[in-house]
Every structure is written in C-alpha cells, then in structure tokens.
Design an enzyme around this catalytic site. Structure first.
Site, PDB file in Angstrom:
ATOM      1  N   HIS A  82       0.841  -1.199   0.000  1.00  0.00           N
ATOM      2  CA  HIS A  82       0.000   0.000   0.000  1.00  0.00           C
ATOM      3  C   HIS A  82       0.871   1.241   0.000  1.00  0.00           C
ATOM      4  O   HIS A  82       1.857   1.325   0.716  1.00  0.00           O
ATOM      5  CB  HIS A  82      -0.904   0.020   1.234  1.00  0.00           C
ATOM      6  CG  HIS A  82      -1.804   1.234   1.271  1.00  0.00           C
ATOM      7  ND1 HIS A  82      -2.982   1.287   0.569  1.00  0.00           N
ATOM      8  CD2 HIS A  82      -1.663   2.423   1.877  1.00  0.00           C
ATOM      9  CE1 HIS A  82      -3.536   2.478   0.760  1.00  0.00           C
ATOM     10  NE2 HIS A  82      -2.754   3.186   1.548  1.00  0.00           N
ATOM     11  N   ASP A 161     -14.961   2.532   7.362  1.00  0.00           N
ATOM     12  CA  ASP A 161     -13.980   3.475   6.836  1.00  0.00           C
ATOM     13  C   ASP A 161     -14.604   4.407   5.803  1.00  0.00           C
ATOM     14  O   ASP A 161     -14.312   5.603   5.781  1.00  0.00           O
ATOM     15  CB  ASP A 161     -12.792   2.741   6.203  1.00  0.00           C
ATOM     16  CG  ASP A 161     -11.774   3.728   5.646  1.00  0.00           C
ATOM     17  OD1 ASP A 161     -11.199   4.482   6.448  1.00  0.00           O
ATOM     18  OD2 ASP A 161     -11.590   3.780   4.424  1.00  0.00           O
ATOM     19  N   ARG A 168     -14.478  12.685   8.069  1.00  0.00           N
ATOM     20  CA  ARG A 168     -13.205  13.350   8.384  1.00  0.00           C
ATOM     21  C   ARG A 168     -12.877  14.408   7.342  1.00  0.00           C
ATOM     22  O   ARG A 168     -12.343  15.477   7.648  1.00  0.00           O
ATOM     23  CB  ARG A 168     -12.077  12.310   8.447  1.00  0.00           C
ATOM     24  CG  ARG A 168     -12.116  11.445   9.697  1.00  0.00           C
ATOM     25  CD  ARG A 168     -11.263  10.208   9.529  1.00  0.00           C
ATOM     26  NE  ARG A 168      -9.875  10.544   9.212  1.00  0.00           N
ATOM     27  CZ  ARG A 168      -9.040   9.740   8.549  1.00  0.00           C
ATOM     28  NH1 ARG A 168      -9.440   8.553   8.144  1.00  0.00           N
ATOM     29  NH2 ARG A 168      -7.821  10.131   8.299  1.00  0.00           N
ATOM     30  N   SER A 183      -7.478   3.423   9.238  1.00  0.00           N
ATOM     31  CA  SER A 183      -8.167   3.435   7.948  1.00  0.00           C
ATOM     32  C   SER A 183      -7.408   2.566   6.934  1.00  0.00           C
ATOM     33  O   SER A 183      -7.985   1.698   6.265  1.00  0.00           O
ATOM     34  CB  SER A 183      -8.269   4.890   7.456  1.00  0.00           C
ATOM     35  OG  SER A 183      -8.571   4.962   6.091  1.00  0.00           O
ATOM     36  N   LYS A 187      -8.320  -1.714   5.807  1.00  0.00           N
ATOM     37  CA  LYS A 187      -8.626  -2.105   4.419  1.00  0.00           C
ATOM     38  C   LYS A 187      -7.701  -3.217   3.939  1.00  0.00           C
ATOM     39  O   LYS A 187      -8.114  -4.122   3.224  1.00  0.00           O
ATOM     40  CB  LYS A 187      -8.541  -0.876   3.504  1.00  0.00           C
ATOM     41  CG  LYS A 187      -9.763   0.041   3.686  1.00  0.00           C
ATOM     42  CD  LYS A 187      -9.681   1.292   2.842  1.00  0.00           C
ATOM     43  CE  LYS A 187      -8.761   2.298   3.469  1.00  0.00           C
ATOM     44  NZ  LYS A 187      -8.880   3.659   2.922  1.00  0.00           N
TER      45      LYS A 187
HETATM   46  N1  URA Z   1      -5.545   6.935   3.025  1.00  0.00           N
HETATM   47  C1  URA Z   1      -6.494   6.193   3.602  1.00  0.00           C
HETATM   48  O1  URA Z   1      -6.878   5.130   3.104  1.00  0.00           O
HETATM   49  N2  URA Z   1      -7.040   6.622   4.756  1.00  0.00           N
HETATM   50  C2  URA Z   1      -6.662   7.761   5.342  1.00  0.00           C
HETATM   51  O2  URA Z   1      -7.187   8.092   6.389  1.00  0.00           O
HETATM   52  C3  URA Z   1      -5.683   8.546   4.722  1.00  0.00           C
HETATM   53  C4  URA Z   1      -5.136   8.086   3.571  1.00  0.00           C
END
Ligand code: URA
Ligand code: CA
Length: 445
Positions: A82, A161, A168, A183, A187
């Site tokens: 990621h 999320d 947010r 977050s 994932k």
């Molecule tokens: N990328 C994400 O997936 N979540 C965040 O909170 C910030 C960047």
C-alpha cells in the site's frame, strides 16, 4: 456508558476500552450514532491521540464492520502493498507482475484516483478490453492459475472506513495518525493480506509533510500489524518530486510498460525493486532485501515480468499487444511542449502542482463522480538535478480541450524551481521500518 460519555472520555485523554470502541464503530455503521457525535469523537482523537492497543482495537472494529476476503485457498503467504498516495506513482502496475514472476501470489484490490493522485484501476482501464470487475471466485482462480490479478474494490469491505473517511474529509480530521493508520490497515486486513509492505510518502506532494509525522504513521501501522499477527514493514519515501516522469492514465501505463521492458531506469524502477524485494522477503521467498533485488532485476531486464503482465492482461480480457504497441492506448488529439525560458539547474518539480495540472487536463477526478479522460496527461523531460539550456523541452502536455490546456499551463508554470548553481538531488528512500525498529539499508540502485 452513553456515547456522549465516551466522547468526553476521549476528549479528556482517557484510554478507551475495546468494548467501548467496538460499540462506537458498530453503532455508527448501523446508523444508531449520528454523524455529529462521530465527528466530535474524531476531533477528540485528533487532539488526544490513541495508544497502540486502542488504535489496534479501532482497526479491528473497522475490519469487523464488513466483509473480509478469504485468500486462504491461494498457496503461500499473501503479501499486499500500500502506498499513502503518490504522484506519477505507477508502482502497482509494475510490482504486481514482477513479484508474480518471482513466484509469489499477488491478489490485488486497487482503487480509483481522487484529486491529484491517480488510481491503479483507472490506469488499467486504458488498456483496451481489460476488465477490472471480476467475480470473487474468478479473481481467486486467476491468481491460482497465473499468480496475479488486479481488480477494483468490490463487496462491502470496511464500510466503517467509507463513512468515517467522508466525515473526516469535511470536519478537518483527516490528518490524525490513529485515524489514518486504522483506515489504511483495516482495508489491507479486510482484503485478505497475511503481510503488508507500506510505502509512506513524505514531502510536498504527500499527506505527511514532516519527517516526524511520517515516522510516527509508519511506526503506528507496523505496530498494528504486529499486534494482529500480520507482519508489516514500511518504507518512508520521497514525495517532494513526482516518482515517475509521466502523469495521466494511459501515459502512466506506457511508463509502466517501458519499465517492465527494462528500458526505463530511474526512481520509479528503483522503488519497485525495493518494494518488491520487501514483498519477497515477507513471503519468505528470500531472506534479505538485497537478495530480493538481485532476484527481481533480471526478471525486469529479461522481459519475464512484462510477459507476466501480458498474461494478466489477457486473462482479464484485454489486448496484450499493448505491451509493445503503445498506439493501442487512448491517444490525446494534441500536444503542447513547454520549453525552458532560461538556463539553469532544476532544483525541484513540485509533485502537487504537477498532479493538479494533469487533473486540470482531465486526467483526474475533482470529486467522486467526475468523468476522466484516460488519454490526457503530462510527461516531464527533466528531473531534479538536471542542467537545462534555454529552449530545452521541459514538459509535453497531452490534451483534448484547448481551454483546459490554458488552465494546466498556468499551473505548470509554478511546478519547476530553477537554481543557478548545481543541485545535488534528494534521496529516494529515507528509511525502512520493521517490528525491530528502523533498519539500515545500504541503498544501491
Ligand atoms: N488513506 C487512507 O486510506 N485513509 C486515510 O485516512 C488517509 C489516507
Ligand atoms: Ca489486497
């Protein structure tokens, strides 16, 4: 305890218990907690932070809010990668076939682009015929057969999320380390990863603009991985400059293909070798990063990784002739070249304005529902540290709409910083962090 009591508790800096965090996330996803209370909680977390146990509990509460992908039928250790959002960063397109060519399964779910950062799925869709929505069982079968698939996110992964991120975004609580870390990690875990390689971007084009924050984010995510038994390592890498030299969907596919042909050298290739080597290390294919790099380099230079990409394109219904014939990619009608008005050294290419200029041409989305133009974008012909003479080409803009070209040109004029004296350039990789702490890497490219 009532929801307001939990908000007050966090506001005052008290540690939340696992059961309390579970209650908050569960009830929010079920619509039993209103947005204004969750927004207040996010702001309390923004100011008070969370300890390692709390942020791990928050991550798992988010994972448990939805579906999880089961990759257990795939042989070996499944490693996911990621990146926290780069500009001209097409590593996924290069890494996935590269690591698969080394024999490690890559079952990749990717996203679409938003704002000035691109998305792998959009880029892939510029390959004629290629499908990015596969039924779950076809996705797994493809990885069993050819070791690699890249598909769009499907199913109900981490609904908590989706809702919290949107909240947010409009309440000034995006840049909170525990909220970002949970977050991202939720994932990856829900997508089935056994182990995770993170590329935490640091610099003007990144979420994290300070070294301290980037380290804190990386360490937090590595700690979450450790707590939940999913080994995680993190690179902290330079995002003051765009990673590659092309931005825009079809143009980035072209750059990925040139890299897979072994023809294109530079930071994009270098970073792919390091990220790929870390993936091989976590998958127990090699013991050390250096060993992983030595295994991957010949796969790039011999074209074996490119052949693996062609196999993936074919398996997903695309025209694999594209790997050598770039004219099969969507083409913009017109090009405009920006030339140097003075001589000097390139001190910086601002990643953010470079990305915004491409978005202005139509390559990126201003909001979730924007329609993008796969053919447009920008190629940079210079990199920081280069010496340029007056009249030398700096950028080529690929465009379809002359009005958009004008707006993009206004932005691109702020992208380059010139210096009259030689500019030494900046490191690509700042640090490598594992559960044992910051590791020394003998960087060599
Ligand atoms: N990328 C994400 O997936 N979540 C965040 O909170 C910030 C960047
Ligand atoms: Ca994945």
């Amino acid at each position: 305890m009532s929801i307001v009591d939990l908000i007050v508790k966090k506001r005052e800096g008290t540690i939340l218990q696992k059961a309390e965090i579970d209650t908050l996330i569960e009830n929010y996803v079920q619509g039993k907690i209103p947005d204004y209370q969750m927004a207040a909680l996010c702001m309390a977390i923004y100011f008070q932070g969370m300890n390692k146990r709390e942020v791990t509990d928050l991550t798992m509460a988010m994972v448990n809010s939805g579906e999880r992908i089961d990759l257990s039928s795939l042989a070996g250790i499944k490693v996911d990668k990621h990146s926290t959002g780069g500009v001209a960063d097409t590593t996924t397109l290069i890494l996935s076939p590269l690591v698969a060519a080394a024999g490690v399964s890559v079952a990749k779910m990717s996203g679409r682009g938003l704002g000035h950062t691109g998305g792998t799925i959009d880029k892939l869709e510029s390959i004629p015929g290629l499908q990015t929505t596969l039924a779950r069982e076809d996705f797994i079968k493809q990885v069993q057969k050819i070791k690699v698939a890249i598909v769009g996110q499907s199913g109900n992964l981490v609904p908590a999320d989706k809702r919290i991120y949107a909240l947010r975004d409009v309440t000034g609580t995006v840049p909170s380390i525990p909220l970002i870390a949970s977050s991202i990690m939720s994932k990856k875990i829900a997508a089935g990863a056994d182990k995770i390689v993170l590329d935490v971007k640091l610099g003007s084009g990144a979420f994290m603009k300070s070294k301290e924050k980037a380290f804190e984010l990386a360490k937090t995510m590595v700690a979450i991985g450790e707590e939940v038994g999913r080994e995680t390592v993190a690179f902290i890498t330079n995002m003051n400059q765009p990673l590659g030299t092309a931005i825009g969907n079809a143009l980035e596919v072209e750059e990925a293909l040139l890299t897979l042909q072994g023809k294109k050298k530079g930071p994009l290739r270098d970073l792919c070798l390091y990220l790929g080597a870390a993936m091989l290390m976590l998958a127990k294919r090699v013991k050390k990063i250096e060993e992983g790099k030595a295994l991957l380099k010949p796969l790039l230079d011999s074209g074996l990784a490119l052949e693996k990409f062609a196999e993936m394109i074919q398996a997903q219904g695309g025209n694999s002739n594209v790997i050598r014939d770039f004219s099969l990619l969507p083409q913009a009608n017109d090009q405009y070249q920006v030339k140097a008005s003075t001589e000097g050294f390139i001190a910086a290419i601002n990643a953010e304005t470079f990305g915004l200029a491409a978005m202005t041409l139509g390559a990126g989305r201003e909001n979730k529902d924007s329609v993008i133009d796969l053919s447009v974008g920008i190629k940079a012909h210079v990199r920081p540290g280069d010496k340029v003479r007056k009249g030398q080409p700096l950028f080529t803009l690929y465009y379809n709409d002359p009005q958009k070209l004008d707006s993009a040109l206004a932005l691109i004029s702020h992208t380059l910083q010139f210096s009259s004296t030689p500019f030494p350039g900046e490191p690509l990789i700042y640090s490598f962090i594992t559960k044992k702490g910051t590791q020394k890497l003998n960087l060599s490219f």
